[in-house]
Design a protein around this motif. Structure first.
Motif, PDB file in Angstrom:
ATOM      1  N   GLN A 141       0.819  -1.220   0.000  1.00 24.40           N
ATOM      2  CA  GLN A 141       0.000   0.000   0.000  1.00 24.40           C
ATOM      3  C   GLN A 141       0.852   1.268   0.000  1.00 24.40           C
ATOM      4  OE1 GLN A 141      -0.244  -2.506   2.237  1.00 24.40           O
ATOM      5  NE2 GLN A 141      -2.383  -2.992   2.722  1.00 24.40           N
ATOM      6  N   ASN A 142       2.093   1.167   0.473  1.00 27.03           N
ATOM      7  CA  ASN A 142       2.983   2.326   0.547  1.00 27.03           C
ATOM      8  C   ASN A 142       3.784   2.434  -0.747  1.00 27.03           C
ATOM      9  OD1 ASN A 142       4.762   4.365   1.141  1.00 27.03           O
ATOM     10  ND2 ASN A 142       5.917   3.212   2.675  1.00 27.03           N
ATOM     11  N   ASP A 143       3.371   3.340  -1.638  1.00 26.05           N
ATOM     12  CA  ASP A 143       4.099   3.501  -2.899  1.00 26.05           C
ATOM     13  C   ASP A 143       4.798   4.857  -2.980  1.00 26.05           C
ATOM     14  OD1 ASP A 143       1.919   5.147  -3.299  1.00 26.05           O
ATOM     15  OD2 ASP A 143       1.110   4.037  -5.008  1.00 26.05           O
ATOM     16  N   ASP A 144       5.224   5.355  -1.827  1.00 28.51           N
ATOM     17  CA  ASP A 144       5.965   6.615  -1.774  1.00 28.51           C
ATOM     18  C   ASP A 144       7.293   6.465  -2.514  1.00 28.51           C
ATOM     19  OD1 ASP A 144       7.778   8.750  -0.723  1.00 28.51           O
ATOM     20  OD2 ASP A 144       6.037   9.206   0.533  1.00 28.51           O
ATOM     21  N   TYR A 145       7.646   7.467  -3.308  1.00 26.77           N
ATOM     22  CA  TYR A 145       8.888   7.409  -4.074  1.00 26.77           C
ATOM     23  C   TYR A 145      10.132   7.433  -3.189  1.00 26.77           C
ATOM     24  CZ  TYR A 145       6.592   7.850  -8.622  1.00 26.77           C
ATOM     25  OH  TYR A 145       5.846   7.617  -9.749  1.00 26.77           O
ATOM     26  N   ALA A 146       9.976   7.753  -1.929  1.00 26.36           N
ATOM     27  CA  ALA A 146      11.120   7.738  -1.016  1.00 26.36           C
ATOM     28  C   ALA A 146      11.494   6.323  -0.591  1.00 26.36           C
ATOM     29  CB  ALA A 146      10.816   8.580   0.224  1.00 26.36           C
ATOM     30  N   GLY A 147      10.636   5.350  -0.883  1.00 28.50           N
ATOM     31  CA  GLY A 147      10.875   3.980  -0.465  1.00 28.50           C
ATOM     32  C   GLY A 147      11.532   3.142  -1.540  1.00 28.50           C
ATOM     33  N   ALA A 148      11.408   1.830  -1.397  1.00 33.38           N
ATOM     34  CA  ALA A 148      12.015   0.883  -2.335  1.00 33.38           C
ATOM     35  C   ALA A 148      11.245   0.849  -3.647  1.00 33.38           C
ATOM     36  CB  ALA A 148      12.031  -0.510  -1.710  1.00 33.38           C
ATOM     37  N   MET A 149      11.955   0.572  -4.739  1.00 31.19           N
ATOM     38  CA  MET A 149      11.298   0.520  -6.037  1.00 31.19           C
ATOM     39  C   MET A 149      10.234  -0.565  -6.099  1.00 31.19           C
ATOM     40  SD  MET A 149      12.841   0.180  -9.870  1.00 31.19           S
ATOM     41  CE  MET A 149      11.829   0.730 -11.254  1.00 31.19           C
ATOM     42  N   LEU A 150      10.403  -1.634  -5.344  1.00 39.17           N
ATOM     43  CA  LEU A 150       9.400  -2.687  -5.321  1.00 39.17           C
ATOM     44  C   LEU A 150       8.046  -2.119  -4.917  1.00 39.17           C
ATOM     45  CD1 LEU A 150       9.284  -5.784  -5.780  1.00 39.17           C
ATOM     46  CD2 LEU A 150       9.538  -6.043  -3.307  1.00 39.17           C
ATOM     47  N   ASN A 151       8.060  -1.080  -4.094  1.00 43.99           N
ATOM     48  CA  ASN A 151       6.827  -0.420  -3.677  1.00 43.99           C
ATOM     49  C   ASN A 151       6.312   0.568  -4.714  1.00 43.99           C
ATOM     50  OD1 ASN A 151       8.306  -1.186  -1.019  1.00 43.99           O
ATOM     51  ND2 ASN A 151       6.221  -0.757  -0.360  1.00 43.99           N
ATOM     52  N   ALA A 191      16.008  -3.401 -14.662  1.00 41.60           N
ATOM     53  CA  ALA A 191      16.913  -4.253 -13.889  1.00 41.60           C
ATOM     54  C   ALA A 191      16.780  -3.992 -12.397  1.00 41.60           C
ATOM     55  CB  ALA A 191      18.355  -4.029 -14.339  1.00 41.60           C
ATOM     56  N   LEU A 192      16.599  -2.729 -12.033  1.00 40.79           N
ATOM     57  CA  LEU A 192      16.451  -2.402 -10.615  1.00 40.79           C
ATOM     58  C   LEU A 192      15.188  -3.032 -10.046  1.00 40.79           C
ATOM     59  CD1 LEU A 192      17.589  -0.832  -8.188  1.00 40.79           C
ATOM     60  CD2 LEU A 192      16.206   1.127  -8.935  1.00 40.79           C
ATOM     61  N   TYR A 193      14.106  -3.011 -10.806  1.00 38.52           N
ATOM     62  CA  TYR A 193      12.889  -3.669 -10.335  1.00 38.52           C
ATOM     63  C   TYR A 193      13.142  -5.160 -10.106  1.00 38.52           C
ATOM     64  CZ  TYR A 193       8.405  -5.770  -9.845  1.00 38.52           C
ATOM     65  OH  TYR A 193       7.373  -6.520  -9.341  1.00 38.52           O
ATOM     66  N   LEU A 194      13.771  -5.814 -11.074  1.00 35.28           N
ATOM     67  CA  LEU A 194      14.042  -7.246 -10.947  1.00 35.28           C
ATOM     68  C   LEU A 194      14.923  -7.532  -9.736  1.00 35.28           C
ATOM     69  CD1 LEU A 194      14.643  -7.980 -14.726  1.00 35.28           C
ATOM     70  CD2 LEU A 194      12.700  -8.792 -13.362  1.00 35.28           C
ATOM     71  N   TRP A 195      15.856  -6.651  -9.456  1.00 35.82           N
ATOM     72  CA  TRP A 195      16.740  -6.802  -8.303  1.00 35.82           C
ATOM     73  C   TRP A 195      15.928  -6.769  -7.012  1.00 35.82           C
ATOM     74  CZ3 TRP A 195      22.079  -3.919  -8.324  1.00 35.82           C
ATOM     75  CH2 TRP A 195      22.873  -4.402  -7.279  1.00 35.82           C
ATOM     76  N   TRP A 196      15.045  -5.787  -6.891  1.00 26.96           N
ATOM     77  CA  TRP A 196      14.207  -5.697  -5.698  1.00 26.96           C
ATOM     78  C   TRP A 196      13.269  -6.902  -5.586  1.00 26.96           C
ATOM     79  CZ3 TRP A 196      14.670  -3.095  -1.437  1.00 26.96           C
ATOM     80  CH2 TRP A 196      15.357  -1.879  -1.419  1.00 26.96           C
ATOM     81  N   TYR A 197      12.712  -7.323  -6.716  1.00 29.00           N
ATOM     82  CA  TYR A 197      11.818  -8.487  -6.716  1.00 29.00           C
ATOM     83  C   TYR A 197      12.567  -9.718  -6.212  1.00 29.00           C
ATOM     84  CZ  TYR A 197       8.489 -11.930  -8.656  1.00 29.00           C
ATOM     85  OH  TYR A 197       7.597 -12.969  -8.830  1.00 29.00           O
ATOM     86  N   PHE A 198      13.795  -9.910  -6.669  1.00 23.96           N
ATOM     87  CA  PHE A 198      14.605 -11.029  -6.205  1.00 23.96           C
ATOM     88  C   PHE A 198      14.900 -10.908  -4.715  1.00 23.96           C
ATOM     89  CE2 PHE A 198      19.048 -12.165  -5.125  1.00 23.96           C
ATOM     90  CZ  PHE A 198      18.884 -13.546  -5.064  1.00 23.96           C
ATOM     91  N   ALA A 199      15.266  -9.719  -4.275  1.00 21.34           N
ATOM     92  CA  ALA A 199      15.734  -9.537  -2.903  1.00 21.34           C
ATOM     93  C   ALA A 199      14.613  -9.564  -1.877  1.00 21.34           C
ATOM     94  CB  ALA A 199      16.507  -8.220  -2.793  1.00 21.34           C
TER      95      ALA A 199
END
Length: 223
Positions: free
Chosen positions: A79-89, A182-190
Motif C-alpha cells: 500500500q505504501n508507494d511513496d517514491y522515497a521507499g524501495a522501487m518494489l513499492n 533491472a532495478l525492479y528485478l533486483w528488488w523483486y529477487f531480494a
C-alpha cells in the motif's frame, strides 16, 4: 483488429499458473483494467487477445493481468508507494502514472513492446510468450521509463544478446529504461512477497542478463 496467436510455454516455470490462481477475481480485474491503461482500449484486447476470457492464462490479457498483480502486490507493504521507499513499492505507481493507453498487438517478431509518447504503450507477442511474469513487469517498467522521458542513448556493447547498434543506455547512472527494469528485478529477487523462490531466482537471472548486455559501459556489479 488483426488476430494472432502463439503457444503458451511452461506456465509453471513462467509463473502464469501461480499468479493465474489469484487474478480471476472481478475486483482485481476491474482494478487492473481501470488503473494500468486498459480502459478505453477494449478493441485492442479482443479478437483472441482475451477480453472475453480474462482468466485464461493462455491468452495475452490474463498474462498481462498476472504481471499487473505482481507489479501491484510484490512488496510486503504494497500500500505504501511513496517514491522515497524501495522501487518494489513505487514501481506500480510509476507505471500507472506513465502508461495511460496500454494496447495489445501482434508485432513483427522483433520488439516485444514499444512506447509512443503521450502514455501510449503497445505490447507484442514476445512480451506474453517470451517472458515470464516478473519479466513482463520489467517490460511495463521499461516502457514507462520511456514515457517518463528517457530514450535509449547508446549502442549495445559488443557481443550483446540484444544485438548491435542503438537501443542501449550509456551507464547505470543515466537511470534509463534498462536501469529501471533491472532495478525492479533486483528488488523483486531480494524482497519479493507473494511470489516463489523460483520466480525470484528467474528475476535475478534476467536482471543480470540486462546488466551484462544493455549498457554501453558495464555497471560493474551483478545481482
Amino acid at each position: 483488429m488483426t488476430t494472432c496467436s502463439a503457444s503458451a510455454p511452461d506456465k509453471n516455470a513462467s509463473g502464469d499458473n501461480f499468479y493465474g490462481a489469484s487474478i480471476c477475481n472481478q475486483t482485481y480485474i476491474d482494478y487492473f483494467w481501470n488503473t494500468y491503461g486498459f480502459a478505453g482500449n477494449k478493441e485492442y484486447w479482443d479478437d483472441g487477445f482475451g477480453w472475453d476470457d480474462s482468466c485464461n492464462t493462455d491468452l495475452p490479457l490474463a498474462r498481462t493481468f498476472n504481471a499487473c498483480y505482481a507489479l501491484t502486490y510484490s512488496a510486503e507493504n504494497w500500500q505504501n508507494d511513496d517514491y522515497a521507499g524501495a522501487m518494489l513499492n513505487w514501481a506500480r505507481r510509476y507505471v500507472r502514472e506513465h502508461i495511460k493507453n496500454l494496447r495489445a498487438k501482434c508485432g513483427n517478431g522483433g520488439a516485444i513492446a514499444a512506447s509512443f509518447g503521450g502514455g501510449l504503450v503497445e505490447l507484442y507477442l514476445g512480451c506474453w510468450f517470451g517472458k515470464d511474469v516478473p519479466g513482463r513487469v520489467e517490460t511495463l517498467v521499461h516502457e514507462s521509463r520511456h514515457e517518463g522521458g528517457k530514450p535509449h542513448n547508446a549502442n549495445f556493447p559488443a557481443g550483446s544478446v540484444f544485438g548491435s547498434g542503438g537501443g542501449a543506455d550509456t551507464t547505470w547512472a543515466y537511470e534509463g529504461a534498462w536501469m529501471y527494469g533491472a532495478l525492479y528485478l533486483w528488488w523483486y529477487f531480494a524482497q519479493g512477497a507473494r511470489t516463489t523462490s523460483a520466480l525470484r531466482e528467474r528475476a535475478r537471472q534476467r536482471g543480470n542478463l540486462v546488466i551484462d548486455n544493455a549498457f554501453a559501459t558495464h555497471p560493474g556489479f551483478s545481482i
